[in-house]
Design an enzyme around this catalytic site. Structure first.
Site, PDB file in Angstrom:
ATOM      1  N   ARG C 105       0.840  -1.195   0.000  1.00 49.78           N
ATOM      2  CA  ARG C 105       0.000   0.000   0.000  1.00 49.78           C
ATOM      3  C   ARG C 105       0.877   1.248   0.000  1.00 49.78           C
ATOM      4  O   ARG C 105       2.080   1.157   0.174  1.00 49.78           O
ATOM      5  CB  ARG C 105      -0.933  -0.002   1.214  1.00 49.78           C
ATOM      6  CG  ARG C 105      -0.209   0.006   2.556  1.00 49.78           C
ATOM      7  CD  ARG C 105      -1.222   0.073   3.713  1.00 49.78           C
ATOM      8  NE  ARG C 105      -0.525   0.156   4.988  1.00 49.78           N
ATOM      9  CZ  ARG C 105      -1.121   0.301   6.173  1.00 49.78           C
ATOM     10  NH1 ARG C 105      -2.443   0.363   6.251  1.00 49.78           N
ATOM     11  NH2 ARG C 105      -0.429   0.396   7.287  1.00 49.78           N
ATOM     12  N   ASN C 143      -5.181   7.437   4.078  1.00 44.55           N
ATOM     13  CA  ASN C 143      -4.948   6.683   5.303  1.00 44.55           C
ATOM     14  C   ASN C 143      -3.493   6.806   5.722  1.00 44.55           C
ATOM     15  O   ASN C 143      -2.592   6.440   4.958  1.00 44.55           O
ATOM     16  CB  ASN C 143      -5.254   5.195   5.073  1.00 44.55           C
ATOM     17  CG  ASN C 143      -5.118   4.364   6.328  1.00 44.55           C
ATOM     18  OD1 ASN C 143      -5.957   4.437   7.215  1.00 44.55           O
ATOM     19  ND2 ASN C 143      -4.019   3.632   6.436  1.00 44.55           N
ATOM     20  N   GLU C 144      -3.251   7.328   6.900  1.00 45.22           N
ATOM     21  CA  GLU C 144      -1.901   7.367   7.486  1.00 45.22           C
ATOM     22  C   GLU C 144      -0.852   7.901   6.519  1.00 45.22           C
ATOM     23  O   GLU C 144       0.091   7.208   6.152  1.00 45.22           O
ATOM     24  CB  GLU C 144      -1.495   5.979   7.993  1.00 45.22           C
ATOM     25  CG  GLU C 144      -2.374   5.488   9.134  1.00 45.22           C
ATOM     26  CD  GLU C 144      -2.043   4.064   9.581  1.00 45.22           C
ATOM     27  OE1 GLU C 144      -1.230   3.407   8.921  1.00 45.22           O
ATOM     28  OE2 GLU C 144      -2.606   3.626  10.586  1.00 45.22           O
ATOM     29  N   GLU C 321      -7.902   4.725  15.227  1.00 47.73           N
ATOM     30  CA  GLU C 321      -7.584   3.299  15.340  1.00 47.73           C
ATOM     31  C   GLU C 321      -6.936   3.075  16.707  1.00 47.73           C
ATOM     32  O   GLU C 321      -5.883   3.626  16.998  1.00 47.73           O
ATOM     33  CB  GLU C 321      -6.609   2.859  14.235  1.00 47.73           C
ATOM     34  CG  GLU C 321      -7.139   3.089  12.822  1.00 47.73           C
ATOM     35  CD  GLU C 321      -6.183   2.597  11.733  1.00 47.73           C
ATOM     36  OE1 GLU C 321      -5.173   1.950  12.063  1.00 47.73           O
ATOM     37  OE2 GLU C 321      -6.438   2.891  10.548  1.00 47.73           O
ATOM     38  N   TRP C 329       2.988  -5.968  13.361  1.00 49.04           N
ATOM     39  CA  TRP C 329       4.086  -5.314  12.656  1.00 49.04           C
ATOM     40  C   TRP C 329       5.287  -4.917  13.508  1.00 49.04           C
ATOM     41  O   TRP C 329       6.303  -4.498  12.972  1.00 49.04           O
ATOM     42  CB  TRP C 329       3.566  -4.079  11.934  1.00 49.04           C
ATOM     43  CG  TRP C 329       2.652  -3.211  12.750  1.00 49.04           C
ATOM     44  CD1 TRP C 329       1.291  -3.257  12.752  1.00 49.04           C
ATOM     45  CD2 TRP C 329       3.018  -2.199  13.689  1.00 49.04           C
ATOM     46  NE1 TRP C 329       0.782  -2.318  13.630  1.00 49.04           N
ATOM     47  CE2 TRP C 329       1.815  -1.658  14.217  1.00 49.04           C
ATOM     48  CE3 TRP C 329       4.244  -1.685  14.144  1.00 49.04           C
ATOM     49  CZ2 TRP C 329       1.811  -0.634  15.175  1.00 49.04           C
ATOM     50  CZ3 TRP C 329       4.230  -0.673  15.098  1.00 49.04           C
ATOM     51  CH2 TRP C 329       3.025  -0.159  15.598  1.00 49.04           C
ATOM     52  N   GLN C 370      -2.923 -10.367   8.984  1.00 48.55           N
ATOM     53  CA  GLN C 370      -3.675 -11.478   9.574  1.00 48.55           C
ATOM     54  C   GLN C 370      -3.298 -11.730  11.026  1.00 48.55           C
ATOM     55  O   GLN C 370      -4.066 -12.348  11.764  1.00 48.55           O
ATOM     56  CB  GLN C 370      -3.505 -12.741   8.723  1.00 48.55           C
ATOM     57  CG  GLN C 370      -2.089 -13.155   8.491  1.00 48.55           C
ATOM     58  CD  GLN C 370      -1.989 -14.316   7.512  1.00 48.55           C
ATOM     59  OE1 GLN C 370      -1.533 -15.389   7.861  1.00 48.55           O
ATOM     60  NE2 GLN C 370      -2.434 -14.106   6.282  1.00 48.55           N
ATOM     61  N   MET C 371      -2.140 -11.255  11.472  1.00 49.56           N
ATOM     62  CA  MET C 371      -1.753 -11.410  12.878  1.00 49.56           C
ATOM     63  C   MET C 371      -2.173 -10.206  13.721  1.00 49.56           C
ATOM     64  O   MET C 371      -1.764 -10.092  14.869  1.00 49.56           O
ATOM     65  CB  MET C 371      -0.246 -11.596  13.001  1.00 49.56           C
ATOM     66  CG  MET C 371       0.312 -12.776  12.257  1.00 49.56           C
ATOM     67  SD  MET C 371      -0.332 -14.366  12.849  1.00 49.56           S
ATOM     68  CE  MET C 371       0.740 -14.647  14.264  1.00 49.56           C
ATOM     69  N   HIS C 372      -2.966  -9.326  13.175  1.00 47.49           N
ATOM     70  CA  HIS C 372      -3.416  -8.148  13.897  1.00 47.49           C
ATOM     71  C   HIS C 372      -4.757  -8.443  14.560  1.00 47.49           C
ATOM     72  O   HIS C 372      -5.743  -8.687  13.873  1.00 47.49           O
ATOM     73  CB  HIS C 372      -3.547  -6.972  12.924  1.00 47.49           C
ATOM     74  CG  HIS C 372      -3.681  -5.641  13.581  1.00 47.49           C
ATOM     75  ND1 HIS C 372      -4.655  -5.355  14.507  1.00 47.49           N
ATOM     76  CD2 HIS C 372      -2.942  -4.511  13.466  1.00 47.49           C
ATOM     77  CE1 HIS C 372      -4.514  -4.105  14.916  1.00 47.49           C
ATOM     78  NE2 HIS C 372      -3.482  -3.571  14.309  1.00 47.49           N
TER      79      HIS C 372
END
Ligand SMILES: [Zn+2]
Ligand SMILES: [Zn+2]
Ligand SMILES: [Zn+2]
Lengths: 638, 638, 638
Positions: C105, C143-144, C321, C329, C370-372
């Site tokens: 991204r 975004n960010e 968020e 991350w 996916q690990m978030h």
């Protein structure tokens, strides 16, 4: 000879109105020399072929009228931006294949013929105009060759030039070169790396795993030769117009080109001495050691370079840039202790410098070096160093002249050996420079004054010659050392490679008169050490010896560690500081040279009539019946 | 089976005159095998299409006449320089997008069809000429696939081939592929990464932040498949001309391609065992540990690979290159302790090696590996390893044959699992290889001999099977493990991803018969540990469990740490060494397997009739009623 | 104001069937806000010009019907793959000159006009369609910004745009710019870096040694301005169609662009608060400190950003968020302690947040994150954070409203100052952010609530203003501070550069009313410290002062360390934590502000009617007559 002082000045950085004031203040401070011009190309030739010398005439005139002598530099280290439009391929290329862009300095590839032609032209213009100017009393070529890792370039131009250089090294019919001779010299059969033609040879970067060391060594030789040729081009042009001596200002611990070869083409060696910056960014030492000397610099690093560049200058050498306060470029940039600027200056004189010039006259308020102190602050108020320089000036006037000295102890330094170790350290981080410098430290800790010599020096005036780590030793060198009459200390890695970076058979060191052979070698983890029976240890690098030479030191487990035969002593590893001091002390004493045990931080240098003592520590030292003040120099008549 | 010895020889590196002497000395030393040819392409085909086989005929003949058997290698790891003129795009490209240049070895991209065609041709030439030569008793394809990080290439060729491979994985009409199937499998909707066409898919390097793990996993699978195809191309050609067995020499801890898949196309697995180099450069351990084993190597690393490659070779395996002294390539390269070359050799035989070949016969005086010891020094004098090899030869002759052994304990190793962990370690540096190797160490510390198995092995002969870290587990695998009759130890991360690297729902491990679910996971700082009530801790990786499975270990604060159900045991984290040894010891004892407490540095391996004991430490060890000498092997009849 | 909660949701990631269930569960949990859309471009415009709004209409409708309010994001942070076919040069280029590829991204260059036009079009489409939709109650742009180091791009587009920007900064005839004005401002004469034309100016990467700091500062200003323009383009379009407030979600410790300038174009500031991830990957602290707070986050980092973004939002700000569990991350990703999600939420409200949204509703089973963790597990079961969010919801309902508070203490934060320090840290790693954050920590350790201010804020309501490290201070700023009526604490490095990054003469700080001048500066090794007589030390950065200002602190050796004059206090170095706390505590007390000594881990924040206490430690703390439970918030009515 009366020693002199000077400074580095950039008239182009300052408004015309203050030039006279600056010149008068320089003269009043006792300065003799003013180096100018080395970054001024964009003002001398603002656009291609449009020269502008009026301001430079004026500046030289102002300085001359104040009684100052000018060192005029060629401006080739900073080609202006328009040059890049004419020669888009002139940029050096880094090891990762990226062009090194305009926007700072030294952005040229030594192999770009178009740029070299431009340099020849600007140098000729300068030499023609100022060659007989009475105020121009010396010249400097370019500025700090090799700084910012600029010797090695991986450009298309460099590749092309390298092929031509190789053809000359391995000559054949034509000369299109003898590719089979090269294949053999490099051992290219090893991994099917054989070439059919010189035009297939690339530069040794970005290979899948390490490139062939013979390939790299030739590339390092080529790269050094390109610097030498670049410098000679300028020196020859200047000589055609001027009788003034020509110098270059070398750096500390830059070993990528052969300084001795450059020195052969110049009259004076000079170097840029930044004791605090160098301590932080190019000396391997424990943090506690760096902290102890953070405001003084390493007690041996300056002296080592003084002695090295005395050899490079064939006796004539200067400090062209002397640190006067904090610099801008080291990881940490503290102020020097009061007294250190004076100490550093006197240390240079004690080692034979003709002149010491402070960098720079006034701190620049703009651009990359705005945090670099000068003799003046940006607001023209005197910075602390100015008073120390003035004190040295008064001391020069009052005290006896510093006279030269012939040491009984010599240490060989060889740039090719440094390249060979860098190419093949065998153990992580093992560096020839460090090995030689460790040796030098040990000799200094014994109170000795040392001459540093090149390979082809006259060895006959020395009692002890140390030659550690010379990975290649020619028969001529071996013979000259044997014929010198000195005790010669070799090893480790002496003669370990032939001239093409191959292991010779018979195995090294193959020195006539010394019956020893290095049977095997190993590199050691930093936490592994091999103790010697008499004290100290072997670290980093260790060799197993065979032969009937007399064993003069053994390891704890009874293996030969140091052997001797004829005039030679062979050391089979990298000794730690304790072992070096003990072993070399014994060698010197047996050769009739007195040694002493110098306290930490105290160092000395003998001259013809005096002993100079330098206390690099932060506290007074009581030793040898005297109190040596902190950060101070003590002169003792002999 | 009588075990045999051999060496690696490069006739092309040496003058013709010494070949016979070399061959005779090899035979006299008791060597059987001589591997040749793997880097000789530039001598076999000095220029495109101009073959030169006379010298190779001659070399094979000389070796054969001395009674030696030749392992003939294909030379495809070192394409000559002229190849690059024909195929300028054949170079592999690194992750930063830079071509990996000629000048060392392995400079080819596995996806370059032109280069593969060249390989097919040279292999056919060799196979045709030597396929029936009675002295050529075995073949080796290429050399050390994957060495120097050469499996993954980011070249244009690789990108093109990857797209084709993906089309085959996600087939559609045509086959132009089903891009929606790929988008779904990869979850490309996540950050609008959806593709409209396979030709839009790039390789997963140089992305702004981490690429999609599913994308990377498919790239890793593709890259492995390219190696497998490259090898199969060669093996198929050789088989058309020769009945001799074909091997490849794998390396230590290279996991970038699926060795089991390569092994399926070959007759023999072999590997290159460099215990001291591997200890320094590819084992994660404390400095004190590395220092303790610096001259011996890690006590478990060789054994692990012996057991792994026994599986890859479906029972038939060799050590193709055995370190005989210091190597050149590790950060530090010490000499082995006297006795270690013999120990390493016997350890290979104890684990079932058919042959052990020493690399290399004579130390090369030139090029990249000149610091790599051989059985002979560069001056042809015997290096220390030769006597140890000769001793092993005599011992082979005198002692009973080493026979094979069926262990009751197995450990699963899976290359895809290693890729999955590397793509998503979750905690810095967490590696599947390390997890499996830690498990192996624990089993060895319990005195166990271990079989390493692939995912689709026959599990029915084992009492205990350990399968840590298998991030993807197919239903077939789960079923086969359940049906095996063994106690199966799973976790952490077992079945944590589906075949496309997505989290499956229901949540993992989803093993029939085991009522447990990993509710949440976390990675831990190295200084954080979760203690277990019964001793030891969870480190690095920790899972929170839910479900009604029986809790057999708890954390200090009462959470389930290890649970069991049916034949399964699930471990919810990375156990430290103490916990692994305790937990796995208990599991084995309950399964009826005896365990012992092995002293540090002492390891053992059971064979059909004997127990071999290996003392990797620097001092004798008294244990089990015996004194095991340092750096030595002890044979005990059972 | 009633504080509200929300979450981030990706309807496009989930099957249509569960949208209603999700929406109902959100509403039941007490959530008000649902942010959607920011990564959905490939579903809104699957191929160029082919829009697909049905699903988004549907999703907004489902959410709205459940009583939820939508924050609709523009999807410009993730342009789809087809965009790259239209605009192959749209990719950002990293400092090494490599294009930053598609596959994650933020792969766009802010200077690409073609891409900006595409963004304008998609934003217009969205605003037109949803601008009056009653369920769309707020907007988010992109975004960010700046995440993944995406502010600075070294692309051809950026170079072109930079030249244009420079022409506007240094205007001349035409406007072709005034190149001499630029040469002078940058001091380009220094190394012959003078330009003849703006088209010669390159971006300041890949130079041989450091580029000119003035050049870099202008590049940093330009790069920031490009982000501001990009954002304004979107905000202006949205405003044409919608009255709903517009926000952007900033990140923690991203300082590459001027958030205040962005904030001027938006209605609400918001930020993404990941306490555990930030502790690991963007706070400089000792390992023991990181271990102590590994499951809680830094006790001051969130508060600092709350106060900073309150200023950026001109009083209106959200947490867009909020970390609800382990992230994916950071180097290590542990679970938060139970209670921390509630604590973090309340801390945001205590600092004035209008809303706190949890990222994300349901953990994604695919792709990069996916690990978030989310509020739900991938299998839709509630994760632990959901209950904590629900508890906060109930507490909001039951407790008095959180009201705003005017602090007597302010701290200035300036993005340009951060760039200036980054360009010229002088000492390795010295960072303006760290200096300001250390100051903030000290104030918090004194129990103070702090307002963070921009340079051009209204200073008149404060008793004490701290303004460390403002390398450039305009005369207007100096005047406004002097006129504020507050005690103003300056230094180190205050006013050390003019607006072009040159050292001003007269030397800094040149503050009217304060007779002090920084004579010299030095940076210190981390192991060097300069003790103060009254306790604590100067570290990292140290200045030597001259002048007649009153000395209020001295170094151990009697040099002035802190001086005062008029309303100003000048601190001549980077104080350690002990010195900061002591010195600033004294300053506050003299200004009539009460301070207390906060225990480690305990922090507090005052609101209009309450004091909130936050215990970040793992154990209860007894202090101020109360027991503060671990990982908990305590409300005290005032
Ligand atoms: Zn040119
Ligand atoms: Zn081709
Ligand atoms: Zn475009």
């Amino acid at each position: 000879m009366k020693r002199t002082l000077g400074t580095c000045y950039y008239p182009e950085h300052w408004s015309r109105e203050i030039w006279e004031v600056d010149a008068r203040r320089m003269a009043e401070a006792g300065l003799t020399w003013v180096r100018i011009g080395e970054f001024a190309w964009s003002r001398i030739e603002p656009s291609r072929g449009a020269y502008s010398f009026d301001w430079l005439d004026d500046a030289i005139s102002v300085l001359g009228e104040a009684g100052l002598k000018v060192v005029l530099s060629t401006p080739t280290a900073t080609p202006p931006r328009w040059m890049l439009d004419r020669h888009p391929e002139m940029l050096a290329v880094d090891v990762d294949g990226r062009a090194r862009k305009f926007g700072s300095r030294r952005h040229y590839c030594f192999s770009h013929e178009g740029y070299k032609a431009e340099c020849a032209q600007i140098v000729a213009k300068l030499a023609e105009r100022y060659g007989r100017n009475p105020s121009v009393a010396a010249w400097q070529t370019d500025n700090e060759y090799g700084c910012h890792d600029t010797t090695l370039s991986y450009s298309d131009m460099a590749r092309h030039a390298f092929r031509g250089w190789l053809r000359a090294q391995y000559p054949g019919q034509g000369n299109d070169g003898d590719i089979e001779a090269l294949n053999k010299a490099w051992g290219n059969i090893f991994w099917s790396m054989e070439y059919n033609d010189f035009d297939q040879i690339d530069l040794p970067n970005l290979t899948v795993t390490e490139p062939n060391p013979s390939h790299v060594l030739d590339f390092r030789r080529f790269s050094s030769a390109q610097v030498v040729a670049f410098n000679k081009l300028q020196a020859d042009i200047i000589r055609a117009y001027s009788d003034a001596p020509i110098a270059h200002n070398y750096m500390g611990r830059i070993t990528d080109f052969d300084h001795f070869a450059i020195g052969d083409d110049l009259d004076i060696a000079s170097w840029d001495s930044y004791p605090l910056g160098f301590l932080e960014d190019r000396i391997e030492a424990a943090p506690s050691y760096k902290r102890a000397y953070a405001r003084q610099g390493d007690p041996d690093f300056q002296a080592f370079h003084h002695d090295l560049y005395r050899a490079v200058g064939k006796g004539r050498w200067w400090v062209m840039e002397q640190q006067p306060g904090p610099v801008n470029w080291a990881p940490y940039n503290p102020e020097p202790l009061p007294g250190m600027v004076r100490l550093w200056t006197w240390e240079a004189f004690a080692h034979g410098a003709e002149a010491v010039c402070y960098f720079r006259w006034r701190q620049a308020p703009m651009a990359q070096e705005q945090m670099h102190a000068g003799l003046l602050r940006p607001d023209s108020v005197a910075a602390p160093a100015l008073a120390e320089a003035e004190q040295v000036y008064r001391e020069i006037a009052d005290a006896p002249e510093v006279t030269s000295y012939q040491s009984p102890v010599a240490l060989i330094f060889d740039y090719e050996a440094d390249w060979a170790w860098a190419i093949q350290p065998h153990g992580l981080g093992a560096s020839y420079f460090d090995l030689v410098f460790d040796t030098y430290r040990a000799l200094r800790a014994l109170g000795l004054s040392v001459d540093i010599l090149r390979q082809n020096a006259d060895f006959t005036t020395y009692k002890v010659i140390l030659a550690p780590g010379l990975m290649h030793m020619s028969d001529a060198l071996k013979g000259a050392l044997r014929a010198s009459g000195a005790t010669v200390v070799l090893g480790p890695r002496s003669g370990a490679r032939d001239s093409s970076m191959r292991i010779p058979v018979p195995l090294p060191p193959a020195v006539p008169g010394l019956d020893v052979l290095v049977s095997r070698v190993e590199s050691l983890r930093p936490d592994m050490q091999i103790p010697l029976k008499s004290g100290g240890t072997i670290t980093r690098y260790h060799e197993v010896l065979e032969g009937d030479a007399e064993v003069i030191e053994e390891t704890d487990d009874g293996q030969p560690a140091i052997v001797s035969g004829d005039c030679f002593i062979y050391v089979s590893g990298w000794l730690d500081a304790a072992a070096m001091k003990r072993v070399f002390g014994t060698v010197c004493e047996r050769a009739g040279i007195d040694v002493v045990n110098m306290p930490d931080g105290l160092r000395r240098r003998q001259t013809g009539h005096e002993m100079f003592w330098f206390n690099y520590s932060t506290a007074p030292i009581d030793a040898f019946g005297t109190t040596f003040q902190a950060a101070s120099v003590t002169r003792e008549m002999l």
